[in-house]
Design an enzyme around this catalytic site. Sequence first.
Site, short mmCIF file in Angstrom:
data_model
loop_
_atom_site.label_atom_id
_atom_site.label_comp_id
_atom_site.label_asym_id
_atom_site.label_seq_id
_atom_site.Cartn_x
_atom_site.Cartn_y
_atom_site.Cartn_z
N CYS A 181 0.45 -1.09 0.11
CA CYS A 181 0.27 -0.31 0.34
C CYS A 181 1.12 1.16 0.07
O CYS A 181 0.80 2.21 -0.67
CB CYS A 181 -0.67 -0.49 1.08
SG CYS A 181 -1.98 -1.55 1.87
N ARG A 230 -13.01 -0.93 -2.14
CA ARG A 230 -12.30 -0.07 -2.35
C ARG A 230 -10.91 -0.99 -1.62
O ARG A 230 -9.71 -0.25 -2.21
CB ARG A 230 -12.06 0.84 -1.66
CG ARG A 230 -11.12 2.22 -1.34
CD ARG A 230 -10.73 3.06 -2.33
NE ARG A 230 -9.96 1.61 -3.46
CZ ARG A 230 -9.52 2.43 -4.28
NH1 ARG A 230 -10.36 3.25 -4.84
NH2 ARG A 230 -8.50 1.19 -5.20
N CYS A 234 -7.56 -2.08 -4.46
CA CYS A 234 -6.54 -1.76 -4.20
C CYS A 234 -5.93 -3.09 -4.34
O CYS A 234 -4.66 -2.65 -4.96
CB CYS A 234 -6.00 -0.93 -2.68
SG CYS A 234 -6.83 0.27 -2.85
#
Lengths: 273, 208
Positions: A181, A230, A234
């Site tokens: 991330c 979401r 990702c």
Amino acid sequence: MNTNQICRAVMVLALSTSLTAVAEEKAVTDSDRIEQYREMISDGNPAEFDEMRGEELWKTPGGPKNVSLEKCDLGKGPGVVKGAYAEMPRYFKDTKMVQDLESRLLTCMTTLQGIPEEQITAKPFASEKKESDISSLATYVVGQSKGMKMKVSTKHPKEKEAYEIGKRIFNYRAGPYDFACSTCHATSGVRIRMQDLPNMRSSKKDAQAAYTSWPAYRVSQGLTRSFQWRLNDCFRQQRFPEPKFASEATIALTTYLAVSANGAEYVGPGLKR
Amino acid sequence: MNTKSMIGFAVSLSLAMVAAPSQAGDASKDLDAKTAMIVKRDFRDKGIAKATRVEQDELQAACSKYVDNLPKKLKAKLEAKEAEAIKWPADGKFMGDWKAGEKLAQSGRGMTWSDKEGDPNGGNCYNCHQLSSSEIAYGTIGPSLLNFGKTRGNGEDIQRYAYARIYNAKAGNACANMPRFGHMGILTEAQMKDLVALLLDPESPVNK
């Protein structure tokens, strides 16, 4: 063409008009334009249709046990929806787990209504073909925290642990591209192509703005998207395998991100490109 | 190595000496172990993206543990290991076709679970870098590469450097954000040569 599609067509039209209007201003970024557009239609986010659908589902008896979710405890007592999302994820005594909104809804739908878990988790996200009950329920619940300050606790040892594990998952590099991330979300003022990226690690302001505007209506998809969605998308772009819906990994990561947003006003469901 | 990259090297060296925080301590070790267990358990196969992708190699594990800020010795060790594994072109040539390179640079596709087996992978270059001046939709996670060849020439040293950087950016900077396009089999040798040409060919829009 159903209501949703009409709605989407109108939105796309309005968006392209507003884009053309500002096309000549060079310094204006896509985010600025979307922000302008957001203000323009702030009285009518199509996510409201999903909120209404979710409210109906919440209040209507359903599942094999034919009961509503009005006894569902989201952390502030059975049936209390107001302000619940602003304090999630949180530790729940009955399940002895930290749960985010969607995993908690899953608990309520399986225990109160008797719906088999696999029936919900097989397709937990909305698509053009089919709406998702758990996703609409989430949209309804988050709307009931609009205007409230994010206040996610790390007091319980399990909450603290979820936060710490979430932080590690945020920095976890793997897969063919070596992405975590943090590859895209730990630097301020950068973008992928024209898309601005929030710095979720070290910018309180970015983390707050990003977290508090999800779930959101995605104009490009014509769907209201949940927070689990979401994260799922990702990880897709990170070239990871798929995170299991409402898994401990996703809840931990959500806890890390939610705590980073503490103190900010929750403004969702939001509106995205 | 030119002056600019020398300075860059010196800066990164001194940064590495100043701070190398690890998530240390027993409690932290337990959390590291628990995180590894959770990640292994909570991801599953989808399409071409198999669950085994969460298994880290030595470099990925180290960069995660030290949050991309490795102790100096470990950094040097890992970089040497990555550099050693670079497979150089058998024909000794580094420059391909810049036009094919530009197409590749534009494509952000490849290796997600929504991509199909056998679909060609893109270079993803514009996602993070400015390259040709005509393409304004470029990302800024990586440095601008506009005029890359114009300012550096296109001699063999710089060709070799560019090829190595694309093949395995981690050989120069262990925890770089950039994927290891050759090392991980994302791009073929011919594709990487096309990207070298995009960067260095005087006719390439990067240098116009």
